[in-house]
Write a protein that holds these residues in place. Structure first.
Motif, PDB file in Angstrom:
ATOM      1  N   GLN A 102       0.853  -1.043   0.137  1.00  0.00           N
ATOM      2  CA  GLN A 102      -0.111  -0.042   0.160  1.00  0.00           C
ATOM      3  C   GLN A 102       0.908   1.294  -0.056  1.00  0.00           C
ATOM      4  N   LYS A 103       0.523   2.213  -1.054  1.00  0.00           N
ATOM      5  CA  LYS A 103       1.358   3.369  -1.008  1.00  0.00           C
ATOM      6  C   LYS A 103       0.361   4.635  -0.797  1.00  0.00           C
ATOM      7  N   ALA A 104       0.995   5.645  -0.053  1.00  0.00           N
ATOM      8  CA  ALA A 104       0.258   6.946   0.164  1.00  0.00           C
ATOM      9  C   ALA A 104       1.414   7.888  -0.086  1.00  0.00           C
ATOM     10  N   THR A 105       1.054   9.231   0.055  1.00  0.00           N
ATOM     11  CA  THR A 105       2.159  10.192  -0.209  1.00  0.00           C
ATOM     12  C   THR A 105       3.409  10.172   0.657  1.00  0.00           C
ATOM     13  N   PHE A 106       3.149   9.982   1.890  1.00  0.00           N
ATOM     14  CA  PHE A 106       4.219   9.997   2.981  1.00  0.00           C
ATOM     15  C   PHE A 106       4.357   8.722   3.632  1.00  0.00           C
ATOM     16  N   SER A 107       3.943   7.641   3.033  1.00  0.00           N
ATOM     17  CA  SER A 107       4.261   6.272   3.619  1.00  0.00           C
ATOM     18  C   SER A 107       3.813   4.984   2.686  1.00  0.00           C
ATOM     19  N   GLN A 108       4.451   4.274   3.090  1.00  0.00           N
ATOM     20  CA  GLN A 108       4.409   2.780   1.988  1.00  0.00           C
ATOM     21  C   GLN A 108       4.662   1.709   2.942  1.00  0.00           C
ATOM     22  N   GLU A 109       4.012   0.752   2.663  1.00  0.00           N
ATOM     23  CA  GLU A 109       3.636  -0.321   3.554  1.00  0.00           C
ATOM     24  C   GLU A 109       3.715  -1.709   2.663  1.00  0.00           C
ATOM     25  N   CYS A 110       4.321  -2.708   3.267  1.00  0.00           N
ATOM     26  CA  CYS A 110       4.677  -4.155   2.641  1.00  0.00           C
ATOM     27  C   CYS A 110       4.072  -5.149   3.678  1.00  0.00           C
ATOM     28  N   SER A 111       3.171  -6.050   3.416  1.00  0.00           N
ATOM     29  CA  SER A 111       2.936  -7.064   4.404  1.00  0.00           C
ATOM     30  C   SER A 111       2.659  -8.306   3.829  1.00  0.00           C
ATOM     31  N   ILE A 112       2.848  -9.405   4.579  1.00  0.00           N
ATOM     32  CA  ILE A 112       2.661 -10.772   4.593  1.00  0.00           C
ATOM     33  C   ILE A 112       1.978 -11.494   5.564  1.00  0.00           C
ATOM     34  N   HIS A 113       1.196 -12.385   5.330  1.00  0.00           N
ATOM     35  CA  HIS A 113       0.509 -13.050   6.286  1.00  0.00           C
ATOM     36  C   HIS A 113       0.329 -14.591   5.721  1.00  0.00           C
ATOM     37  N   CYS A 114       0.547 -15.501   6.927  1.00  0.00           N
ATOM     38  CA  CYS A 114       0.514 -16.881   6.678  1.00  0.00           C
ATOM     39  C   CYS A 114       0.204 -17.773   7.859  1.00  0.00           C
ATOM     40  N   GLN A 115      -0.370 -18.986   7.724  1.00  0.00           N
ATOM     41  CA  GLN A 115      -0.578 -19.728   8.699  1.00  0.00           C
ATOM     42  C   GLN A 115       0.725 -20.848   8.783  1.00  0.00           C
ATOM     43  N   ILE A 116       1.159 -20.977   9.821  1.00  0.00           N
ATOM     44  CA  ILE A 116       2.215 -22.020   9.868  1.00  0.00           C
ATOM     45  C   ILE A 116       1.795 -23.114  10.946  1.00  0.00           C
TER      46      ILE A 116
ATOM     47  N   MET B  10      10.380  11.666  -2.355  1.00  0.00           N
ATOM     48  CA  MET B  10      11.916  11.694  -3.162  1.00  0.00           C
ATOM     49  C   MET B  10      12.464  10.528  -3.430  1.00  0.00           C
ATOM     50  N   ILE B  11      12.590   9.589  -2.154  1.00  0.00           N
ATOM     51  CA  ILE B  11      13.342   8.284  -2.492  1.00  0.00           C
ATOM     52  C   ILE B  11      12.762   7.215  -2.699  1.00  0.00           C
ATOM     53  N   ARG B  12      11.419   7.281  -2.977  1.00  0.00           N
ATOM     54  CA  ARG B  12      10.254   5.895  -2.979  1.00  0.00           C
ATOM     55  C   ARG B  12      10.971   5.358  -4.595  1.00  0.00           C
ATOM     56  N   GLY B  13      11.319   5.996  -5.429  1.00  0.00           N
ATOM     57  CA  GLY B  13      11.956   5.368  -6.588  1.00  0.00           C
ATOM     58  C   GLY B  13      13.274   4.489  -6.609  1.00  0.00           C
ATOM     59  N   SER B  14      13.755   4.638  -5.473  1.00  0.00           N
ATOM     60  CA  SER B  14      15.136   3.898  -5.169  1.00  0.00           C
ATOM     61  C   SER B  14      14.814   2.865  -4.260  1.00  0.00           C
ATOM     62  N   LEU B  15      13.578   2.683  -3.875  1.00  0.00           N
ATOM     63  CA  LEU B  15      13.188   1.494  -2.969  1.00  0.00           C
ATOM     64  C   LEU B  15      12.755   0.273  -3.819  1.00  0.00           C
ATOM     65  N   PRO B  16      13.317  -0.854  -3.427  1.00  0.00           N
ATOM     66  CA  PRO B  16      13.194  -1.994  -4.266  1.00  0.00           C
ATOM     67  C   PRO B  16      11.535  -2.450  -4.019  1.00  0.00           C
ATOM     68  N   ASP B  17      11.053  -3.361  -4.820  1.00  0.00           N
ATOM     69  CA  ASP B  17       9.720  -3.898  -4.564  1.00  0.00           C
ATOM     70  C   ASP B  17       9.941  -5.133  -3.474  1.00  0.00           C
ATOM     71  N   PHE B  18       9.433  -4.781  -2.172  1.00  0.00           N
ATOM     72  CA  PHE B  18       9.601  -5.946  -1.355  1.00  0.00           C
ATOM     73  C   PHE B  18       8.885  -7.214  -1.226  1.00  0.00           C
ATOM     74  N   ALA B  19       7.692  -7.158  -2.192  1.00  0.00           N
ATOM     75  CA  ALA B  19       6.787  -8.143  -2.273  1.00  0.00           C
ATOM     76  C   ALA B  19       7.389  -9.596  -2.324  1.00  0.00           C
TER      77      ALA B  19
ATOM     78  N   ALA C  17       7.768   5.634   6.475  1.00  0.00           N
ATOM     79  CA  ALA C  17       6.906   7.068   6.461  1.00  0.00           C
ATOM     80  C   ALA C  17       7.862   8.182   6.457  1.00  0.00           C
ATOM     81  N   GLY C  18       7.529   9.299   6.060  1.00  0.00           N
ATOM     82  CA  GLY C  18       8.371  10.572   6.560  1.00  0.00           C
ATOM     83  C   GLY C  18       8.170  11.404   5.160  1.00  0.00           C
ATOM     84  N   VAL C  19       8.791  12.650   5.445  1.00  0.00           N
ATOM     85  CA  VAL C  19       8.568  13.835   4.319  1.00  0.00           C
ATOM     86  C   VAL C  19       9.655  13.562   3.405  1.00  0.00           C
ATOM     87  N   MET C  20      10.617  12.751   3.344  1.00  0.00           N
ATOM     88  CA  MET C  20      11.540  12.230   2.266  1.00  0.00           C
ATOM     89  C   MET C  20      11.188  11.275   1.679  1.00  0.00           C
ATOM     90  N   LEU C  21      10.170  10.473   1.977  1.00  0.00           N
ATOM     91  CA  LEU C  21       9.615   9.364   1.281  1.00  0.00           C
ATOM     92  C   LEU C  21       9.127   9.617  -0.186  1.00  0.00           C
TER      93      LEU C  21
END
Length: 155
Positions: free
Chosen positions: A10-24, A127-136, A121-125
């Motif tokens: 999930q992405k918003a202007t000043f935040s980005q979140e990646c999550s995973i859920h599973c049963q073990i 500007m640097i979002r494009g350098s972040l890898p796909d965490f999925a 999260a943060g005001v710099m996100l």
């Protein structure tokens, strides 16, 4: 149970979140042992090259990952509730902060519901979002590796 999991981003202007859920199909204590054994991480987790330091409250870690091999990540363990919840934090709010949360809930069948979330999260996100890898893909591998190790008796 399926061993294929789908990470959600999930992405918003000043935040980005990646999550995973599973049963073990393993008790929380067995999974917790895997998640808190820095020396043994490389043995079961294909998304980590190395972790140095003690995975304990207030401790700073040095983590190398194949996703970005030229960099060492240095989060601090900021929450540590045995067999239930752990957080690793890095950066400085309000500029840029990352928090990875691990949650272990008891499942009705006696196993464990595992959730891992990384939130930036943060005001710099913006500007640097494009350098972040796909965490999925890494999150999907992490969950599959953890499930395999916990259910296979590596715990």
């Amino acid at each position: 149970m399926s061993t294929k999991f789908k990470a959600q981003t999930q992405k918003a202007t000043f935040s980005q979140e990646c999550s995973i859920h599973c049963q073990i199909a393993a008790p929380r204590a067995a999974i917790w042992r895997l998640l808190t054994d820095a020396a043994g991480f490389k043995r079961w987790n294909s998304t980590v090259d190395s972790i140095e330091g003690d995975i304990a409250l207030g401790q700073r870690l040095a983590i190398k990952v194949p996703l970005d091999p030229s960099r060492t990540f240095r989060p601090t363990v900021t929450r540590f509730e045995e067999n239930a919840l752990m957080e690793w934090s890095d950066g400085f709010a309000p500029m840029f902060k990352g928090v990875r949360t691990f949650i272990l809930d008891e499942a009705e069948d006696g196993g464990t519901e595992f959730t891992m979330t990384e939130r930036f999260a943060g005001v710099m996100l913006p500007m640097i979002r494009g350098s972040l890898p796909d965490f999925a893909p890494a999150f999907e591998s992490y969950a599959a590796d953890l499930k395999r190790a916990a259910e296979g008796g590596d715990a």
